[in-house]
Enzyme design. Structure first.
Site, PDB file in Angstrom:
ATOM      1  N   SER A  57       5.090  -0.057  16.788  1.00 11.04           N
ATOM      2  CA  SER A  57       4.621   0.031  15.639  1.00 11.04           C
ATOM      3  C   SER A  57       4.634   1.551  14.967  1.00 11.04           C
ATOM      4  O   SER A  57       4.092   1.807  13.974  1.00 11.04           O
ATOM      5  CB  SER A  57       3.197  -0.785  15.382  1.00 11.04           C
ATOM      6  OG  SER A  57       2.452  -0.095  16.470  1.00 11.04           O
ATOM      7  N   ASN A  67      -7.715  -3.291  20.051  1.00 11.17           N
ATOM      8  CA  ASN A  67      -8.105  -4.019  19.153  1.00 11.17           C
ATOM      9  C   ASN A  67      -9.133  -3.748  18.212  1.00 11.17           C
ATOM     10  O   ASN A  67      -8.893  -3.584  17.002  1.00 11.17           O
ATOM     11  CB  ASN A  67      -8.500  -5.441  19.776  1.00 11.17           C
ATOM     12  CG  ASN A  67      -7.402  -6.035  20.566  1.00 11.17           C
ATOM     13  OD1 ASN A  67      -6.110  -5.457  20.513  1.00 11.17           O
ATOM     14  ND2 ASN A  67      -7.461  -7.001  21.370  1.00 11.17           N
ATOM     15  N   THR A  90       0.827 -14.880 -30.972  1.00 13.79           N
ATOM     16  CA  THR A  90       0.723 -16.074 -29.873  1.00 13.79           C
ATOM     17  C   THR A  90       1.885 -16.429 -29.861  1.00 13.79           C
ATOM     18  O   THR A  90       2.680 -16.715 -31.013  1.00 13.79           O
ATOM     19  CB  THR A  90      -0.422 -16.810 -30.443  1.00 13.79           C
ATOM     20  OG1 THR A  90      -0.186 -17.592 -31.593  1.00 13.79           O
ATOM     21  CG2 THR A  90      -1.928 -16.104 -30.489  1.00 13.79           C
ATOM     22  N   HIS A  91       2.336 -16.960 -28.691  1.00 11.06           N
ATOM     23  CA  HIS A  91       3.630 -17.533 -28.555  1.00 11.06           C
ATOM     24  C   HIS A  91       4.784 -16.671 -28.887  1.00 11.06           C
ATOM     25  O   HIS A  91       5.902 -17.087 -29.098  1.00 11.06           O
ATOM     26  CB  HIS A  91       3.687 -18.816 -29.126  1.00 11.06           C
ATOM     27  CG  HIS A  91       2.724 -19.810 -29.017  1.00 11.06           C
ATOM     28  ND1 HIS A  91       2.532 -20.888 -28.196  1.00 11.06           N
ATOM     29  CD2 HIS A  91       1.553 -20.081 -29.836  1.00 11.06           C
ATOM     30  CE1 HIS A  91       1.472 -21.499 -28.059  1.00 11.06           C
ATOM     31  NE2 HIS A  91       0.773 -20.936 -29.249  1.00 11.06           N
ATOM     32  N   SER A 103      22.812   4.806 -20.389  1.00 16.13           N
ATOM     33  CA  SER A 103      23.766   4.326 -19.852  1.00 16.13           C
ATOM     34  C   SER A 103      25.146   4.984 -19.549  1.00 16.13           C
ATOM     35  O   SER A 103      25.484   5.842 -19.846  1.00 16.13           O
ATOM     36  CB  SER A 103      24.292   2.970 -20.722  1.00 16.13           C
ATOM     37  OG  SER A 103      25.532   2.556 -20.517  1.00 16.13           O
ATOM     38  N   LYS A 118      22.696   4.399 -25.630  1.00 15.88           N
ATOM     39  CA  LYS A 118      21.529   3.512 -24.869  1.00 15.88           C
ATOM     40  C   LYS A 118      20.442   4.541 -24.671  1.00 15.88           C
ATOM     41  O   LYS A 118      20.520   5.507 -24.151  1.00 15.88           O
ATOM     42  CB  LYS A 118      21.857   2.771 -23.828  1.00 15.88           C
ATOM     43  CG  LYS A 118      23.058   1.861 -24.113  1.00 15.88           C
ATOM     44  CD  LYS A 118      22.316   0.419 -24.325  1.00 15.88           C
ATOM     45  CE  LYS A 118      21.790   0.036 -23.077  1.00 15.88           C
ATOM     46  NZ  LYS A 118      21.272  -1.400 -23.014  1.00 15.88           N
ATOM     47  N   ASN A 125      17.187   3.430 -22.418  1.00 19.58           N
ATOM     48  CA  ASN A 125      16.629   2.275 -21.463  1.00 19.58           C
ATOM     49  C   ASN A 125      15.253   2.542 -20.966  1.00 19.58           C
ATOM     50  O   ASN A 125      15.026   3.818 -20.435  1.00 19.58           O
ATOM     51  CB  ASN A 125      17.493   1.870 -20.374  1.00 19.58           C
ATOM     52  CG  ASN A 125      18.928   1.339 -20.949  1.00 19.58           C
ATOM     53  OD1 ASN A 125      18.923   0.794 -22.118  1.00 19.58           O
ATOM     54  ND2 ASN A 125      19.947   1.498 -20.273  1.00 19.58           N
ATOM     55  N   TYR A 175      -7.864 -11.108  18.746  1.00 22.33           N
ATOM     56  CA  TYR A 175      -6.570 -10.340  18.249  1.00 22.33           C
ATOM     57  C   TYR A 175      -5.256 -11.240  18.726  1.00 22.33           C
ATOM     58  O   TYR A 175      -5.045 -11.579  19.503  1.00 22.33           O
ATOM     59  CB  TYR A 175      -6.372  -9.003  18.937  1.00 22.33           C
ATOM     60  CG  TYR A 175      -5.512  -8.157  18.606  1.00 22.33           C
ATOM     61  CD1 TYR A 175      -5.136  -7.454  17.158  1.00 22.33           C
ATOM     62  CD2 TYR A 175      -4.379  -8.248  19.406  1.00 22.33           C
ATOM     63  CE1 TYR A 175      -3.955  -6.702  17.157  1.00 22.33           C
ATOM     64  CE2 TYR A 175      -3.058  -7.428  19.049  1.00 22.33           C
ATOM     65  CZ  TYR A 175      -2.939  -6.764  17.978  1.00 22.33           C
ATOM     66  OH  TYR A 175      -1.611  -5.956  17.653  1.00 22.33           O
ATOM     67  N   GLN A 194      -0.118  -6.988  13.861  1.00 23.37           N
ATOM     68  CA  GLN A 194       0.562  -5.896  13.763  1.00 23.37           C
ATOM     69  C   GLN A 194       1.317  -5.649  12.337  1.00 23.37           C
ATOM     70  O   GLN A 194       1.530  -4.674  11.979  1.00 23.37           O
ATOM     71  CB  GLN A 194       1.461  -5.472  14.855  1.00 23.37           C
ATOM     72  CG  GLN A 194       2.205  -4.111  15.059  1.00 23.37           C
ATOM     73  CD  GLN A 194       2.740  -3.889  16.295  1.00 23.37           C
ATOM     74  OE1 GLN A 194       2.197  -3.351  17.238  1.00 23.37           O
ATOM     75  NE2 GLN A 194       3.870  -3.624  16.511  1.00 23.37           N
ATOM     76  N   LYS A 204       0.066  -3.933   8.660  1.00 17.74           N
ATOM     77  CA  LYS A 204       0.460  -2.530   8.236  1.00 17.74           C
ATOM     78  C   LYS A 204       1.416  -2.411   7.234  1.00 17.74           C
ATOM     79  O   LYS A 204       1.397  -1.903   6.009  1.00 17.74           O
ATOM     80  CB  LYS A 204       0.113  -1.616   9.206  1.00 17.74           C
ATOM     81  CG  LYS A 204      -1.195  -1.495   9.907  1.00 17.74           C
ATOM     82  CD  LYS A 204      -1.046  -0.661  11.156  1.00 17.74           C
ATOM     83  CE  LYS A 204      -0.643  -1.635  12.351  1.00 17.74           C
ATOM     84  NZ  LYS A 204      -1.834  -2.707  12.597  1.00 17.74           N
TER      85      LYS A 204
END
Ligand code: ARG
Length: 460
Positions: free
Chosen positions: A23, A110, A155-156, A277, A283, A285, A317, A322, A325
């Protein structure tokens, strides 16, 4: 390199298995925490008479030397080591000889890894917290500059009622304020030391776990050694806070993307936070916002991956752990990057108040206010609601808006209508007359700005 645990083995670990097991590629991030933990542990061992003060002094010197060499870049971390704990211990013994082998008394990897991870994450939580505060500050600033910018509230995703842009932005400030609270809460539970739980059952040495906890600025110690080494709730909680932050950021991103489109044109993002672009010259973006929205999935993945990894694990453990992480490191790093790009993107965003107002001026956004007009003149709300519905239908059929419909037509729907209705349904009135606490009205928006400001002053 011979493994520290090689004693009971007759032959070496297969090369591929060794790689698979290691690790060090990701846990080397915790080198500082690992060494700080070891320093506190060694000091406690000496104080308790478990090792001599002389040995403790050599161990301390050795560990400090390793830390400064790693930080200065003169000691590369050996990627052949199994993990960061093994690396530090092996390097210590290489430097100070057999005394280094005393460090691991009354300790196991551990409890060591659980300790390191808690220390690492509580520190990362501080960074995320301060980025959240910076973002909340940026929102406050934009909101304060836009208390008069009337826009459609949706709304919606259909135009619903007029709101001021400040109110819309402040909704996000409230979300991120809750995220700060969640982060603080998660750190509170995380901040107990598992060191001294040892492999799983504790130890026969007369250790002082509390002294180690205090030296490392923990609020206390874990109460059960089996829980101490097997608990990763704090990783899940941290990733869940990160997921909520990302969910909020992705909703915000979605709106920024919509607002910057030609169709909305409510805002223009700075050139510094947009891209062009390769084929379409016109463009601009909103890639940053899109990436933030996209990265949300990855943080959710980190959370679900960790929960699933832990599911069904027997105490205490297991090596499965492991895997915690990489997920948790990825989650916090992603959130951190997203927060730090989002705040300046927001601060440099140009708000097009005229476009917002224009959009709010159509679409019968003041229909509720017209119904309220009748209600305030004595008509029950449901009846008023129905009449206004009919008026809207008539407007649509005749190509009118509520502002252009002639008075006679209004009268044909109800006698209660008088000239003052036009003032009553003007956008400014609609907003100004919202007097309920938490509404988009000016008093409430001011109160919200003050609330956010006070929160920031308190949270720093
Ligand atoms: N590298 C391990 C991890 O990250 C450290 C703990 C190893 N403990 C053990 N008993 N193999 O979880």
């Amino acid at each position: 390199m011979e493994k520290m645990w090689a004693g009971r083995f007759l032959s070496a670990l297969d090369r591929q298995a060794d790689d698979f097991n290691s690790s060090i590629h990701f846990d080397s991030k915790m080198v500082k925490e690992d060494i700080e933990g070891s320093l506190a542990h060694a000091a406690m061992l000496a104080k308790q008479g478990i090792i001599t003060y002389d040995d403790c002094a050599s161990i301390t010197d050795g560990l400090k030397g390793i830390l400064s060499d790693v930080l200065e870049g003169t000691l590369p971390i050996d990627m052949e080591a199994e993990d960061i704990h093994m690396f530090v211990e092996a390097e210590l013994t290489r430097r100070i000889g057999d005394v280094g082998k005393r460090l691991h008394t009354a300790r196991s990897r551990n409890d060591q890894v659980a300790l390191d991870l808690r220390m690492y994450l509580r520190n990362e939580a501080k960074t995320i917290r301060s980025s959240l505060l910076t973002l909340i500050e940026a929102i406050h600033e934009q909101a304060a500059a836009n208390t008069d910018a009337i826009m459609p509230g949706y709304t919606h995703l259909q135009r619903a009622q007029p709101v001021v842009f400040a109110h819309h932005l402040l909704a996000y400030a409230m979300m991120f304020i809750r995220d700060v609270g969640r982060l603080d809460d998660c750190v509170k539970r995380m901040n107990v030391s598992p060191l001294g739980s040892c492999a799983l059952a504790g130890t026969t040495y007369p250790t002082d776990r509390m002294a180690v906890a205090e030296a490392l600025h923990f609020d206390g110690i874990t109460m059960n050694s089996m829980d101490g080494v097997s608990d990763r709730d704090f990783c899940v909680e941290m990733l869940s806070v990160c997921s909520l932050i990302m969910m909020h950021l992705s909703r915000f991103s979605e709106e920024v993307i919509l607002w910057s489109s030609w169709e909305f044109s409510f805002v223009e993002l700075s050139d510094a936070y947009t891209t062009g672009s390769s084929i379409m010259p016109q463009k601009k973006n909103s890639d940053m916002a899109e990436l933030v929205r996209g990265k949300t999935g990855r943080v959710y993945g980190d959370l679900i991956g960790t929960l699933t990894m832990l599911k069904g694990l027997p105490l205490a453990y297991n090596k499965d752990m492991q895997e915690d992480k990489e997920s948790v490191f990825d989650g916090i790093e992603t959130v951190q990057k997203c927060l730090s790009i989002f705040a300046p993107m927001l601060s440099t965003m140009k708000v097009k108040k005229d476009k917002m107002r224009e959009a709010a001026s159509r679409g019968f956004i003041n229909a509720t206010d017209l119904a309220d007009y009748l209600t305030k003149k004595g008509m029950p709300f449901r009846s008023a609601y129905k009449i206004v519905g009919n008026i809207v239908a008539a407007c649509i059929a005749g190509g009118n808006t509520l502002e252009t419909l002639p008075m006679e037509t209004y009268k044909s729907f109800s006698d209660l209508f008088e000239e003052d209705l036009f003032e009553e349904i003007s956008l400014d009135t609609c907003v100004k007359k919202r007097i309920s606490a938490g509404s988009t009205g000016p008093d409430s928006v001011m109160a919200q700005l003050d609330y956010v400001k006070a929160f920031l002053a308190d949270a720093e």
